[in-house]
Write a protein that holds these residues in place. Structure first.
Motif, PDB file in Angstrom:
ATOM      1  N   SER A 200     -16.459  53.983  65.875  1.00 44.32           N
ATOM      2  CA  SER A 200     -15.689  53.239  64.881  1.00 44.32           C
ATOM      3  C   SER A 200     -15.966  51.742  64.978  1.00 44.32           C
ATOM      4  CB  SER A 200     -14.200  53.504  65.049  1.00 44.32           C
ATOM      5  OG  SER A 200     -13.756  52.989  66.271  1.00 44.32           O
TER       6      SER A 200
ATOM      7  N   CYS B 238     -17.685  54.382  53.138  1.00 44.68           N
ATOM      8  CA  CYS B 238     -16.495  53.608  53.470  1.00 44.68           C
ATOM      9  C   CYS B 238     -16.630  53.060  54.891  1.00 44.68           C
ATOM     10  CB  CYS B 238     -15.276  54.527  53.352  1.00 44.68           C
ATOM     11  SG  CYS B 238     -13.877  54.041  54.343  1.00 44.68           S
TER      12      CYS B 238
ATOM     13  N   LYS C 270     -14.453  51.843  56.934  1.00 44.29           N
ATOM     14  CA  LYS C 270     -13.338  52.155  57.819  1.00 44.29           C
ATOM     15  C   LYS C 270     -13.419  53.603  58.307  1.00 44.29           C
ATOM     16  CE  LYS C 270      -9.346  51.467  59.779  1.00 44.29           C
ATOM     17  NZ  LYS C 270      -9.309  50.574  60.934  1.00 44.29           N
ATOM     18  N   CYS C 271     -13.886  54.485  57.420  1.00 41.61           N
ATOM     19  CA  CYS C 271     -13.903  55.897  57.765  1.00 41.61           C
ATOM     20  C   CYS C 271     -15.259  56.212  58.398  1.00 41.61           C
ATOM     21  CB  CYS C 271     -13.728  56.755  56.523  1.00 41.61           C
ATOM     22  SG  CYS C 271     -13.021  55.878  55.122  1.00 41.61           S
TER      23      CYS C 271
ATOM     24  N   GLN D 100     -17.082  59.227  55.064  1.00 40.36           N
ATOM     25  CA  GLN D 100     -16.602  59.453  53.705  1.00 40.36           C
ATOM     26  C   GLN D 100     -17.266  58.430  52.817  1.00 40.36           C
ATOM     27  OE1 GLN D 100     -12.258  59.311  54.273  1.00 40.36           O
ATOM     28  NE2 GLN D 100     -12.129  60.988  52.836  1.00 40.36           N
TER      29      GLN D 100
ATOM     30  N   SER E 252     -12.716  58.282  49.530  1.00 42.02           N
ATOM     31  CA  SER E 252     -11.812  57.646  50.484  1.00 42.02           C
ATOM     32  C   SER E 252     -10.710  56.886  49.770  1.00 42.02           C
ATOM     33  CB  SER E 252     -12.601  56.688  51.369  1.00 42.02           C
ATOM     34  OG  SER E 252     -11.734  55.715  51.897  1.00 42.02           O
TER      35      SER E 252
ATOM     36  N   SER F  31      -8.779  54.757  51.531  1.00 42.99           N
ATOM     37  CA  SER F  31      -8.398  53.647  52.402  1.00 42.99           C
ATOM     38  C   SER F  31      -8.442  52.344  51.598  1.00 42.99           C
ATOM     39  CB  SER F  31      -9.346  53.563  53.600  1.00 42.99           C
ATOM     40  OG  SER F  31     -10.572  53.028  53.203  1.00 42.99           O
TER      41      SER F  31
END
Lengths: 175, 162
Positions: free
Chosen positions: A29, B50, B52-53, B56, B61, B63
């Motif tokens: 992440s 995306c 953040k994901c 996706q 998404s 978000s």
């Protein structure tokens, strides 16, 4: 030759195992910032405290600083906040707050309640500057040098460990 | 089943049906000047990832950052930006992570070469195995033929001796 062939699966397995074990320590992440070693983008956004006062990139840049992206909707920001206060107060670190997609009143209330560690607070209600800086969540913290170049980006909470092992060494290295 | 009960079940079923939302539906509706712009928008939100994901695209998404990027994408399209300009805009902010179709460079070389390399290795292995098998088969056939010939010969010899 026939015997040696029996070791072939092992030869495939060992590098694969090393690769996968190494991958266990990686955090998928955490994206490397695309803006590393690039100047912090320009902007024109109101101050959080004074809505009429427009802040520009030139108002921030001048000495090395942390630019902290935060919001009242972000629970991890709550965790990190005492640390920011400590850094600003005890270590004399200049921190600029980028209030990201937040409500002004909520943000002001937060700073009143939990103390304000920010030398300046930029109010980015639409996430415009956030987008230009490649922000994809909060909290995120950028290390910007005195020339206004982004030198490092930390995604996630700042705590004792992050400060000592990551941010402090970076801050010491740059000017 | 009594009629009120049946009606209650029907209502429940209807309620459940209405509660089902198509997964990955995007809520905003954007206006476009041309059909081409709409098509390009669709293509972009399928191809852009995306940030953040983990896995996706922008289309799937919900978000906040994806919503922002879709809004920016819409703005850039209406401003008449080209595909390259739009991709540069995204990559300069979020890195090549946002591209589901990564460009070929020194960081992504392994990504592009390894699958093709593995396929080649597999093909070579299959060819080698097949060739060895036919080799063994023909060798076995030869052996067989030889034995049969010997048997026939032996039979002839026996008959002549009679």
């Amino acid at each position: 030759m026939g015997r040696l062939k029996l070791f072939l699966p092992l030869l495939v397995f060992i590098p694969l195992a090393i690769l996968l074990i190494r991958a266990l320590d990686l955090d998928p992440s955490e994206l490397p910032s695309a803006l590393l070693d690039k100047p912090m983008p320009g902007f024109e956004l109101p101050s959080l405290q004074e809505p009429e006062r427009m802040l520009r990139r030139e108002d921030l840049v001048g000495e090395k600083m942390l630019v902290n992206v935060w919001a009242t909707w972000c629970p991890s920001c709550m965790v990190e906040h005492p640390w920011l206060v400590k850094l600003a107060r005890d270590y004399g670190v200049k921190i600029v707050g980028l209030n990201y997609k937040d409500e002004r009143q909520a943000a002001l209330g937060w700073l009143q309640r939990y103390e304000n560690p920010f030398a300046l607070s930029v109010y980015d209600v639409d996430g415009k500057l956030g987008l230009d800086m490649g922000v994809y969540g909060a909290p995120e913290t950028f290390v910007v040098d005195s020339a206004g170049i982004i030198r490092f980006k930390h995604v996630g909470v700042i705590d004792d460990k992050v400060w000592q092992e990551v941010l402090q060494p970076v801050l010491q290295e740059i000017d | 089943m009594s009629i009120p009960l049946r009606n209650a079940f029907r209502l429940l079923f209807l309620g459940l049906l209405l509660a089902i939302q198509p997964a990955g539906a995007v809520i905003e509706t954007y206006e476009f000047d041309t059909e081409l712009q709409r098509q390009r928008y669709q293509d972009f939100i399928e191809e852009l990832r995306c940030p953040k994901c983990q896995n996706q695209n922008l289309a799937g998404s919900n978000s906040p950052i994806s919503a922002d990027l879709r809004r920016e994408l819409h703005r850039l399209l209406l401003e008449g930006k080209s595909d390259t300009e739009i991709i540069d805009y995204m990559v300069s902010r979020y890195g090549e992570f946002v591209l589901y179709r990564p460009p070929l460079n020194k960081h992504t070389l392994a990504l592009w070469i390894v699958p093709a390399g593995l396929l080649m290795l597999g093909a070579i292995a299959v060819i080698l195995l097949l060739r060895r098998r036919t080799h063994i088969d023909t060798a076995a056939d030869d052996e067989n033929l030889h034995q049969q010939a010997e048997q026939v010969l032996a039979r002839y010899q026996r008959e002549e001796e009679k």
